[in-house]
Design an enzyme around this catalytic site. Structure first.
Site, PDB file in Angstrom:
ATOM      1  N   THR C 108      56.920  35.756  21.882  1.00 44.86           N
ATOM      2  CA  THR C 108      56.341  35.448  23.192  1.00 44.86           C
ATOM      3  C   THR C 108      56.190  33.940  23.300  1.00 44.86           C
ATOM      4  O   THR C 108      56.199  33.223  22.301  1.00 44.86           O
ATOM      5  CB  THR C 108      54.960  36.115  23.368  1.00 44.86           C
ATOM      6  OG1 THR C 108      54.168  35.804  22.238  1.00 44.86           O
ATOM      7  CG2 THR C 108      55.096  37.608  23.483  1.00 44.86           C
ATOM      8  N   ASN C 109      56.045  33.476  24.490  1.00 44.47           N
ATOM      9  CA  ASN C 109      55.851  32.047  24.761  1.00 44.47           C
ATOM     10  C   ASN C 109      57.003  31.217  24.250  1.00 44.47           C
ATOM     11  O   ASN C 109      56.838  30.082  23.884  1.00 44.47           O
ATOM     12  CB  ASN C 109      54.577  31.496  24.104  1.00 44.47           C
ATOM     13  CG  ASN C 109      53.466  32.492  24.104  1.00 44.47           C
ATOM     14  OD1 ASN C 109      53.263  33.132  25.120  1.00 44.47           O
ATOM     15  ND2 ASN C 109      52.771  32.642  23.001  1.00 44.47           N
ATOM     16  N   CYS C 110      58.205  31.817  24.200  1.00 38.41           N
ATOM     17  CA  CYS C 110      59.356  31.061  23.736  1.00 38.41           C
ATOM     18  C   CYS C 110      59.810  30.151  24.861  1.00 38.41           C
ATOM     19  O   CYS C 110      60.028  30.606  25.966  1.00 38.41           O
ATOM     20  CB  CYS C 110      60.488  32.025  23.341  1.00 38.41           C
ATOM     21  SG  CYS C 110      61.328  31.515  21.866  1.00 38.41           S
ATOM     22  N   LEU C 111      59.932  28.857  24.568  1.00 34.92           N
ATOM     23  CA  LEU C 111      60.303  27.916  25.637  1.00 34.92           C
ATOM     24  C   LEU C 111      61.803  28.009  25.912  1.00 34.92           C
ATOM     25  O   LEU C 111      62.581  28.253  25.031  1.00 34.92           O
ATOM     26  CB  LEU C 111      59.940  26.488  25.218  1.00 34.92           C
ATOM     27  CG  LEU C 111      58.461  26.254  24.967  1.00 34.92           C
ATOM     28  CD1 LEU C 111      58.220  24.789  24.674  1.00 34.92           C
ATOM     29  CD2 LEU C 111      57.646  26.679  26.170  1.00 34.92           C
TER      30      LEU C 111
END
Lengths: 118, 89, 111
Positions: C108-111
Site C-alpha cells: 500500500t502507499n506505493c508511489l
C-alpha cells in the site's frame, strides 16, 4: 516540501482499526519523506508490547508493523513516561527503542511541529 | 507557536490538560463539553462550543472560568493558532 | 507478456494478479506468476523473493521501494541493494511485481 509531522498514538492496538489506520498514515507520510515523529501515550503504549500475535484474532500484528518503521526512515519514537508509570510499562516491554518524555518534553515536542495528528 | 487543543470527549480532557502550554487554548466540543462541569484550573484558556452546551442543557452548569465560543469563534481560534491537535480516546 | 502456461499449479488471483489467499503460495505458483509478468526466475530473483517473504513474516507488511532497497542493501550487500538492480530483476515497479511473485499483498502507499 517536507514538514514536521507528529503522530499522537493513544489508541489500543486491537479492538478497533484506529491503530493500524494511524500506522498506514505514518507509512504514507514517511513515503512522502516528511519528518515524522511518533508519540505513544496512554493505552497507545500497548501498541509497543513485544510478543503480540494479531493472527490469533485474524488481524495484522500492530507490533510487527511498528518494528518495520526504522526501515521506512521513521526513527523518532517518543513515549509518555507518566502514562508508562501508570500502566506499569518499561522499555524492556517494547518492540522499538523509544525516547521517554515527561509532560514538559511533550509540550516542547508539540510546539516544534508543523502538524500534529491522531 | 501556540496550539489549539480540540477535545470532543470528556474522558480525553485528562490526557489533554497536562500538555496545555501557557500560550495554548483548549476548545471543548461535542461530548467534550461535559468536562467543563467540573472545577477547572483558572489559569488556562478554555472555551466551550456554545451550540453543544445548549443542546446538552449545560448552559447554567458550566464552571465559571469557561468561555463560550460560537462557530465563528471556532474558526477564529483555528486560524489564530499555529496548529490544531484533536484529542481522541 | 508471455502467454500463461497451462502447466503447473493455478491459484486464484485478483485482477492485478495478486494471490487472493496468501496460503496458496508455493515456489511453483511463484514461477507461474512470474511467467505472467514475463520474468524467468533466476537465483538472483529468488534471493529477493525469500527476503520479501521474511520481511512480510516479520512485519505483516509488503515493503514499498525505499524500505525494500534498504533491506536488500543490509541483507544482500551494496551491489544488490540498489533501485537499478531491482529494476533490472523486476522491470517496471519492483516493489509491486516482486511482492506479487512472492505471494504478498500489494504494497500500500506505493508511489
Amino acid at each position: 516540501m517536507s514538514k514536521k509531522i507528529l503522530f499522537l498514538l493513544n489508541r489500543a492496538p486491537y479492538g478497533s482499526s484506529y491503530a493500524l489506520e494511524a500506522l498506514e498514515s505514518v507509512l504514507v507520510a514517511a513515503a512522502f519523506e516528511q519528518r515524522v515523529s511518533l508519540l505513544f501515550k496512554g493505552t497507545g503504549l500497548h501498541q509497543l508490547l513485544t510478543g503480540q500475535d494479531g493472527a490469533a484474532i485474524g488481524q495484522r500484528t500492530v507490533g510487527k508493523v511498528l518494528s518495520a518503521l526504522p526501515g521506512y526512515g521513521v526513527e523518532r519514537c517518543f513515549a509518555c513516561r507518566p502514562s508508562a508509570e501508570r500502566l506499569g510499562l518499561a522499555e524492556r516491554d517494547f518492540c522499538l527503542p523509544v525516547k521517554w518524555l515527561d509532560y514538559e518534553g511533550q509540550r516542547r515536542l508539540i510546539d516544534d511541529q508543523d502538524i500534529v495528528t491522531g | 507557536m501556540a496550539t489549539l487543543h480540540l477535545v470532543n470527549k470528556a474522558a480525553a480532557w485528562a490526557d489533554c490538560e497536562p500538555l496545555l502550554g501557557p500560550e495554548d487554548t483548549a476548545l471543548l466540543i461535542e461530548d467534550g463539553v461535559y468536562a467543563a462541569l467540573q472545577a477547572l484550573p483558572a489559569d488556562i484558556q478554555l472555551h466551550v462550543l456554545a451550540p453543544d452546551v445548549e443542546a446538552r442543557g449545560l448552559a447554567e452548569r458550566l464552571a465559571p472560568s469557561v468561555r463560550l465560543a460560537s462557530f465563528e469563534d471556532f474558526v477564529r481560534l483555528v486560524v489564530g493558532h499555529a496548529r490544531v491537535l484533536s484529542w481522541t480516546c | 507478456m508471455l502467454t500463461p502456461s497451462t502447466k503447473g499449479p493455478v491459484a486464484p488471483t485478483d485482477k492485478e494478479g495478486y494471490l487472493l489467499d496468501l496460503a496458496d503460495w508455493s515456489p511453483e505458483v511463484a514461477e507461474r506468476i512470474a511467467q505472467r509478468e514475463g520474468i524467468a526466475l533466476t537465483d538472483e530473483h529468488w534471493r529477493i523473493i525469500r527476503l520479501l517473504r521474511d520481511f512480510y513474516a516479520a512485519h505483516d507488511l509488503s515493503p514499498t521501494m525505499r524500505p525494500l532497497v534498504r533491506r536488500v542493501y543490509t541483507e544482500l550487500g551494496p551491489e544488490a541493494g540498489t533501485s537499478l538492480h531491482l529494476l533490472k530483476l523486476f522491470p517496471g515497479n519492483p516493489a509491486k511485481i516482486a511482492a506479487k511473485i512472492a505471494g504478498l499483498p500489494r504494497p500500500t502507499n506505493c508511489l
